[in-house]
Every structure is written in structure tokens, then in C-alpha cells.
Design an enzyme around this catalytic site. Structure first.
Site, PDB file in Angstrom:
ATOM      1  N   GLU A 141       0.843  -1.189   0.000  1.00  0.00           N
ATOM      2  CA  GLU A 141       0.000   0.000   0.000  1.00  0.00           C
ATOM      3  C   GLU A 141       0.882   1.245   0.000  1.00  0.00           C
ATOM      4  O   GLU A 141       1.838   1.346   0.786  1.00  0.00           O
ATOM      5  CB  GLU A 141      -0.915  -0.013   1.230  1.00  0.00           C
ATOM      6  N   GLN A 142       0.572   2.197  -0.874  1.00  0.00           N
ATOM      7  CA  GLN A 142       1.413   3.382  -0.998  1.00  0.00           C
ATOM      8  C   GLN A 142       1.313   4.335   0.185  1.00  0.00           C
ATOM      9  O   GLN A 142       2.260   5.061   0.497  1.00  0.00           O
ATOM     10  CB  GLN A 142       1.096   4.124  -2.289  1.00  0.00           C
ATOM     11  N   ARG A 192     -16.682   3.773   5.710  1.00  0.00           N
ATOM     12  CA  ARG A 192     -15.717   2.995   4.941  1.00  0.00           C
ATOM     13  C   ARG A 192     -14.545   2.537   5.812  1.00  0.00           C
ATOM     14  O   ARG A 192     -14.030   1.430   5.647  1.00  0.00           O
ATOM     15  CB  ARG A 192     -15.190   3.817   3.760  1.00  0.00           C
ATOM     16  N   TYR A 248     -27.935   8.638   4.977  1.00  0.00           N
ATOM     17  CA  TYR A 248     -28.225   7.520   5.879  1.00  0.00           C
ATOM     18  C   TYR A 248     -27.257   7.583   7.062  1.00  0.00           C
ATOM     19  O   TYR A 248     -26.160   8.144   6.952  1.00  0.00           O
ATOM     20  CB  TYR A 248     -28.109   6.168   5.175  1.00  0.00           C
ATOM     21  N   ASP A 259     -11.979  -1.397  -8.259  1.00  0.00           N
ATOM     22  CA  ASP A 259     -12.052  -0.222  -9.130  1.00  0.00           C
ATOM     23  C   ASP A 259     -10.998  -0.238 -10.234  1.00  0.00           C
ATOM     24  O   ASP A 259     -11.192   0.387 -11.277  1.00  0.00           O
ATOM     25  CB  ASP A 259     -11.886   1.058  -8.310  1.00  0.00           C
TER      26      ASP A 259
END
Length: 399
Positions: free
Chosen positions: A38-39, A113, A219, A297
Site C-alpha cells: 500500500e502506498q 468505509r 443515511y 475499481d
């Protein structure tokens, strides 16, 4: 084993977001150790919410991550509803308290998230994640691949999974750089502290307000501590695609001038919103080349109008692990099977998500009234059964 295959492949996953960590977790469950590169200097997700539909919830339970998440997620009991822009009139409503469980074996939840990322991270061995590793290149090195990082270091892997998002280095390396096209739509997002949000926004409901050229969704998330707010509007000449870009409260309010007062009060309570342009990317017809493949993605960026981006990344991860298990002695064949299995489904979701912006943004008139009547007559939970009821194991067995 077939010639050129390996008994335990070295697997590198580029990207430590939801899809990359889910891939590491599902692979680990199947006995495949993998390293996530992971960067960023730490694992984190921006302040935004998401919907965990039944198809994603079932995979999270399978992974053993659901109990960790449940303390922070919000179960949508009263469900979802569509409201008219100017007066809040309910166009369609669905009570999800029992319907999701009866139809699809799982409830629908909303979550921050970061909470979802942490739940999945809990199922990944701590020593299998390397931070501060920004990939700048990938090339073939004999029968393997060499991954080059910005700090000058490099590693070799037999299987490379590009889970590095919409600006994927891996995708660009395999298929070349195809520029995104301008969608003409941008999104505003904000988190509203619950003590500043009006009562109607704190209900365990996903509410969609739809009107000419715009729509807005809200929400509760984070065990009810916040209300997640995301809105879509014409972009004008705005083309910045970044989760860190911001707008002003005045700009946000101007887009929803004349809408129901309750909604504009919610926007005022949000403070400074984020803003990003939705750029359009055509679906890929291939994800894999030899021992390299794409996920999430990087493979299928989609407009967020069906709230399936994270869900499809999680499904990708589970499918990839199953395919590698079934073709353990031939990883390249496993990756080809994986893309055959996943591309038709994700391409269909890209298409329906794309078309939804037109449906949600109809100007007032005959077409809008026909849409509203269709909303009132349709049960979207049943109509979208192909999304929520997806049987991954059956798909793998048939694929």
C-alpha cells in the site's frame, strides 16, 4: 503440476483498500499467503459511508469479518425510500427489517468505509501488509514479475493483483493508459454529526431525494454517530477526481436551491463538503495477462448509483480465491477463469449504474411522472434480485 507452474505462488497485491485487503483475507482463508503493498503510510479510508447490501454481507460473514463490523454498522430497519425534491413526498418505500433476510439471507447495513476496512483488516495477518510502498512500474522477470517502488526497492512475485484503484498502475501496464471521459456530473459528500442532524435523517433508512439534474442520498453510519450525505449535480467545468478535494457550503447549497427545506437544513449542518468529478471509463473486456490480474475499481470503476462498488470488490476477492484454489497448479488458467466469471456481472452493473443518473435526474414532466409511477409500483428489492441474491459458489461451479 503442469510445466512452469509453482506449488505455492508468491502473491503480491497492489493496493490496501477494501478490495486489496479482501483479496488478502480470502486468499489467506484458502491457504494462499499474499503480501499487500500500500502506498499510503497507514491504512485508512476517507470520511465517507457506504451501503453493505446482502450480497456483500454474506461474503463478510464467510470471511469472519462481520462480527467485528456489526458493532459499528447500522442495520437498515425502516429500509430505503425515494422522495420528491421540492416537498419530500415519498415516491417509493421499502421496509427491509425482514425482507432482505427472507429473500437473500442477510440484512442491509450502512457503515463508515473506515469501519469496513478495519473489519476486513482484522482477517489479514499483520505481517502481510507493507505500507509506504508506492508502485511505479511492473515488468516481466523470467517466469515471474518484478514490481518497482518509488523508493527504489523492488520485489518479485508470481501472481500480481492490481487492486490499486481507478488510476491503476497495473491496469496501465497491462492494457495501456486509456483516458477517462468527462461525465458531466460531480459529487458532494459530507458527514453530519448526529447531534446536528434533523430527526428524519437519523432514522435507519437510506433516503434518496431525486429531482431535475440532481439527487441526494443520506443515511446514518458509525453506530448512529454520523449521517452520511452524498449528492450529485452537474459538474460544469469541474473535472477534479479526488477524494480530498473540497467545495464550499455555499456551492453545495446553490445546487439544491429551492429543494425541500429539511434537505437544505441538513446540508447547512454538514460544514465543508468534499467534491469530486465522476469520470467515465468504458468496461474492460480483459482483466488478466499471464500471472497479472485486476480487482475492484482497477478492473471495473462504476458510478455509485447502485452502491455496489465495494460489494463488487469483495465479490471479486472471494471469486479470485476460489478460482486459484480450483486451479492451484495453473495460476494463469485460474486468473483467466476469474475474469470470465466476473466480467459479465461487473459490466452489467457498470451499465445499470451509468444509466441510473439519467433516471434519477429527469426534469419535471411526463417522463418524470411515468418514472415516479413506476417507482411506486415496483419492488426494487425483488427487481434487483440478480444483484443481491448472487450465488457466488454456483457461478464458480458453472464457470
Amino acid at each position: 503440476m503442469a510445466a512452469g507452474t509453482i506449488s505455492m505462488p508468491r502473491i503480491a497485491i497492489l493496493g490496501g483498500g477494501i478490495g486489496g485487503l479482501a483479496a488478502a483475507a480470502f486468499l489467506n482463508c484458502q491457504g494462499f499467503p499474499a503480501t499487500v503493498y500500500e502506498q499510503a503510510p497507514r491504512l485508512a479510508e476517507v470520511g465517507a459511508g457506504l451501503v453493505i447490501a446482502p450480497n456483500a454481507g454474506r461474503r463478510l460473514r464467510e470471511l469472519g469479518a462481520f462480527e467485528y463490523l456489526r458493532e459499528r454498522a447500522v442495520r437498515l430497519g425502516t429500509g430505503w425510500e425515494f422522495r420528491r425534491w421540492e416537498d419530500g413526498r415519498i415516491l417509493s418505500a421499502e421496509n427491509l427489517e425482514t425482507a432482505c433476510l427472507d429473500l437473500y439471507g442477510e440484512h442491509t447495513y450502512t457503515a463508515h468505509r473506515a469501519d469496513l476496512l478495519a473489519a476486513i483488516r482484522s482477517r489479514v495477518p499483520a505481517d502481510s501488509v507493507e505500507l509506504g510502498r508506492k508502485c511505479v512500474g511492473l515488468d516481466r522477470h523470467g517466469d515471474a514479475y518484478r514490481i518497482h517502488f518509488a523508493d527504489g526497492a523492488s520485489v518479485e512475485a508470481d501472481i500480481v493483483i492490481g487492486a490499486d484503484g481507478v488510476h491503476s498502475i497495473v491496469r496501465g501496464t497491462i492494457f495501456g493508459s486509456a483516458p477517462a471521459t468527462y461525465s458531466g456530473t460531480c459529487a458532494f459528500r459530507a458527514l453530519v454529526p448526529a447531534d446536528r442532524a434533523p430527526d428524519f435523517a437519523r432514522r435507519p433508512t437510506q433516503t434518496l431525494w431525486i429531482g431535475p439534474g440532481h439527487h441526494l442520498v443520506h443515511y446514518p453510519i458509525s453506530a448512529g454517530e454520523y449521517v452520511n450525505l452524498v449528492a450529485f449535480a452537474p459538474a460544469g467545468d469541474y473535472t477534479v477526481e479526488s477524494w480530498t478535494a473540497t467545495a464550499t457550503e455555499r456551492e453545495f447549497l446553490a445546487e439544491f436551491d429551492g429543494w425541500d427545506r429539511r434537505l437544505t437544513d441538513l446540508i447547512r449542518a454538514a460544514g465543508t463538503p468534499g467534491r469530486w468529478a465522476l469520470l467515465d471509463r468504458a468496461p474492460l473486456t480483459r482483466w488478466s495477462d499471464g500471472g497479472v490480474t485486476l480487482l475492484g475499481d482497477a478492473a471495473h470503476p462504476m458510478f455509485p448509483f447502485f452502491a455496489q462498488g465495494a460489494a463488487q470488490a469483495i465479490e471479486d476477492a472471494a471469486a479470485l480465491a476460489r478460482c486459484l484454489t480450483a486451479d492451484r497448479d495453473d495460476p494463469a488458467a485460474a486468473l483467466r477463469r476469474y475474469e470470465r466469471l466476473r466480467i459479465p456481472r461487473t459490466t452489467r452493473l457498470q451499465a445499470v449504474s451509468h444509466s441510473r443518473s439519467h433516471i434519477n435526474h429527469l426534469p419535471d414532466g411526463p417522463e418524470q411522472r411515468a418514472r415516479d409511477a413506476a417507482f411506486a409500483a415496483e419492488d426494487p428489492l425483488v427487481a434487483n434480485g440478480w444483484i443481491y441474491g448472487y450465488d457466488l459458489d454456483d457461478a464458480v461451479a458453472r464457470g
